[in-house]
Structures are given as structure tokens and as C-alpha cells.
Scaffold this active site. Structure first.
Site: not given
Ligand SMILES: NC(=O)C1=CN([C@@H]2O[C@H](COP(=O)(O)OP(=O)(O)OC[C@H]3O[C@@H](n4cnc5c(N)ncnc54)[C@H](OP(=O)(O)O)[C@@H]3O)[C@@H](O)[C@H]2O)C=CC1
Ligand SMILES: O=C(O)C(=O)CO
Length: 317
Positions: A178, A234, A263, A281
Site C-alpha cells: 500500500r 494466508r 486449512e 502452515h
């Protein structure tokens, strides 16, 4: 009497034992809180410990009328409805930066393992195919790291550590985030421009509604047939169906994934592919990270019970 903390997700036993020395833990064992505890017990809860990716919306918050703090174990808070928390005066805390080095290490591991086809290479040796002088496309030379264009999507705690590691590997580094930072890397004003430029896209952006499925068929197509994608953020950031299609029809060369949309399940269509390296993960799963994350949790819970602002509060909450 010890302060009560509702344990909303499943955590390692050793960690629970440590927290139990300081707090009274009401452990849901990962089940819905209302199935495990009575409404009266829940009504007294003032602090809750959760894994940031676990869904925690307005309805769940309303089970705890005295809730003052939601403390996430880890840096992620994508499962928590921040607006619902703010409108109920519930502070949300997390562990910013606590596991960034560990996650960046896994990103590098996945990138190297994928681009150098290390799982296929391992199998080539184990199977005896190498000793038998069998031909294998695996033996074709691959592009190395020096001079390679690495695109970092999200220049936050983890993105910066990935970039520093890639710089040590003598790669060229570009990023889209950003904000544009005063960093010695090329800034791209859009993800599209970054994807057009780079050959490996490292996804380290914060997951949430704004970044849901942002890495889609178009972005993957821009990486090209020699392109790779590595995701340690993610699963929600990549459109997993588009990824399977891009890997299957060789729109891109490969992927390294530590995170998945649903997940702990990775779709069969994905796990059947040879050009992907997986991890379950475990990005933040080092001894040092756990110590640092637990430090943040203890500091946040203690502050909450003492009526102080959380020292590691989620900024936008
Ligand atoms: N695999 C694992 O085990 C782990 C995964 N994670 C996940 O990794 C992700 C990153 O974590 P971390 O580095 O600590 O987070 P940070 O908040 O430090 O950094 C996130 C970065 O994403 C950027 N960003 C946020 N929204 C957007 C957007 N809409 N468009 C472009 N850029 C955006 C931010 O921009 P700006 O710089 O402008 O603020 C920032 O640079 C999180 O989703 C987290 O849940 C974290 C730890 C472990
Ligand atoms: O810190 C996080 O967000 C994690 O995913 C830890 O595993």
C-alpha cells in the site's frame, strides 16, 4: 482469584501449562464455547485467547458481554471482525513481528525447494533412477538466485525480511505494498506491474477482505511460464482454483505453499501436482517465535486485566 482467560483455539500443551501458572484457563478444546461452558460462565469472561485466523465474529463476541480483549496468538488477526470488536469496545491484540524471521525463512525454503525442484531431485536419487542413468527433465539446468527478479507483495514485517534474505542471495528485488518506503528496492505501483516484472512472486501481504483472491488467474498469467509463486500469508490471498489451473496447464512453472484456503485441507487437485512444494502452515513455528509470541500474549493479557491499553494492539482495531 486468578483472572480467567477463555482459550478459543487449540494451542500446544506446554504453552497452556505456562499460561496456567498466571491465569485460570477455560479451554474450549477448539469446540464452540457455548457447547463447553454455561452461559453464566461465559458471561464473566473478560479476555479471550485465539488463533488470529479462526473466525470470531459479532455473534460469537455477544456470548461474552464483559469481553474487553481478544488476544491473537501470532501476527494474523484475519479471522477477527475488527469492526464488531471496535463497536463493542473490545481491544484486539496480536504479536507483531514476533515470528517474521521464521516465516521469511520458510518463504526462502519454499522458493529454493520449488525453483530447484528439490523434492523431484530427492526422489531421483532415492529411487535409484540417477544410479541407473535414467533420463529426467529434473536434470535440466534451472535459473538461479543471483540476478533473479523477486517480487515481494506486502512490504511489512515479513516482506522486509524476505527482501533482505533475497538481497543476500544477490537477486533483484521489487515490491508492491500500500505504501512506498525508503528502501533500496524498486517500487511498483500495482500488483499487475510487479507480476509483469518478476519471475518469483512472494506473497507477504496482510490477508483480509481487501486482499481476498487478489492473486488470480490474471496475476498468475503475468508471471509467465517460468514464473513461480510462494505464499506464506494466508490461503485467502490466492484464488486456489486459478492456481491449480495455472499449475496444471503450465501457465506458471511452480508454487511453494505454507497456507491454504481451507486449512488443514489442501485440495487433491493441488497435492497431485509435482511442481508444488507444501508446508502445513509452519512458517512461524520455531522455538524462538513461540517464545516471542507468548511474550506478546502475556503482555497483552496482563495489560487488559490491569485496565491498560494493550501494548501490542492491532493498529486498525
Ligand atoms: N505462514 C505463517 O505461519 C504466517 C503467516 N502470517 C501472515 O502473513 C501476513 C503478513 O504478516 P506481517 O508481515 O506480519 O504483516 P504486516 O502488517 O507487518 O505487513 C503486511 C503488509 O501488507 C501490506 N498491505 C496490507 N493491505 C494491503 C493491500 N490491500 N494492498 C497492498 N498491500 C497491503 C501492508 O502495507 P503497508 O506497508 O502500507 O502497511 C504491509 O506492508 C499476514 O496475513 C499474516 O497473517 C504471519 C505469520 C505467520
Ligand atoms: O502469526 C500468524 O499469523 C500465524 O499464522 C502463526 O502461525
Amino acid at each position: 482469584m486468578a483472572d480467567k482467560v477463555l482459550i478459543y483455539s487449540r494451542f500446544p500443551k506446554t504453552m497452556m501449562a505456562r499460561f496456567a501458572e498466571r491465569f485460570e484457563l477455560l479451554d474450549t478444546g477448539g469446540k464452540p464455547a457455548s457447547e463447553v461452558f454455561s452461559a453464566e460462565e461465559l458471561s464473566g469472561i473478560r479476555a479471550l485467547l485465539t488463533a488470529g485466523g479462526s473466525p470470531l465474529g459479532a455473534e460469537a463476541m455477544d456470548l461474552f458481554p464483559k469481553l474487553g480483549a481478544i488476544v491473537c496468538y501470532g501476527t494474523g488477526y484475519d479471522g477477527v471482525d475488527l469492526k464488531a470488536a471496535a463497536s463493542r469496545n473490545i481491544a484486539v491484540g496480536h504479536s507483531p513481528g514476533a515470528n517474521a524471521a521464521s516465516v521469511a525463512d520458510i518463504a526462502m525454503t519454499l522458493m529454493l525447494a520449488t525453483t530447484r525442484r528439490i523434492l523431484v531431485a530427492d526422489q531421483y536419487v532415492r529411487s535409484g533412477d540417477w544410479a541407473a542413468s535414467k533420463q529426467s527433465p529434473m536434470m535440466r539446468p534451472q535459473a538461479g538466485m543471483p540476478g533473479r527478479r523477486i517480487g515481494v507483495y506486502g512490504m511489512g514485517e515479513i516482506g522486509r525480511k524476505i527482501a533482505a534474505r533475497c538481497a543476500a542471495f544477490e537477486s533483484e528485488i521489487g515490491y508492491f505494498s500500500r505504501s512506498k518506503y525508503d528502501l533500496p528496492y524498486q517500487y511498483f505501483p500495482t500488483l499487475e506491474a510487479l507480476a509483469d516484472w518478476c519471475s518469483v512472486l512472494m506473497i507477504a501481504v496482510r490477508a483480509g477482505a481487501e486482499t481476498q483472491h487478489v492473486v488470480n488467474a490474471d496475476i498468475l498469467g503475468r508471471l509467465g511460464a517460468d514464473g513461480y509463486v510462494v505464499n506464506i500469508s494466508r490461503g485467502s490471498v490466492i484464488d486456489e482454483k486459478a492456481l491449480v489451473a495455472a499449475l496444471t496447464d503450465k501457465t506458471i512453472a511452480g508454487a511453494g505453499l505454507d497456507v491454504f484456503e481451507k486449512e488443514p485441507h489442501a485440495p487433491d487437485a493441488l497435492t497431485a501436482l509435482p511442481n508444488v512444494v507444501f508446508a502445513p502452515h509452519i512458517g512461524g513455528h520455531t522455538l524462538e517465535s513461540h517464545v516471542a509470541m507468548q511474550g506478546c500474549v502475556l503482555a497483552n493479557l496482563t495489560a487488559s486485566f490491569e485496565g491498560r491499553p494493550l501494548p501490542h494492539a492491532v493498529k486498525s482495531a
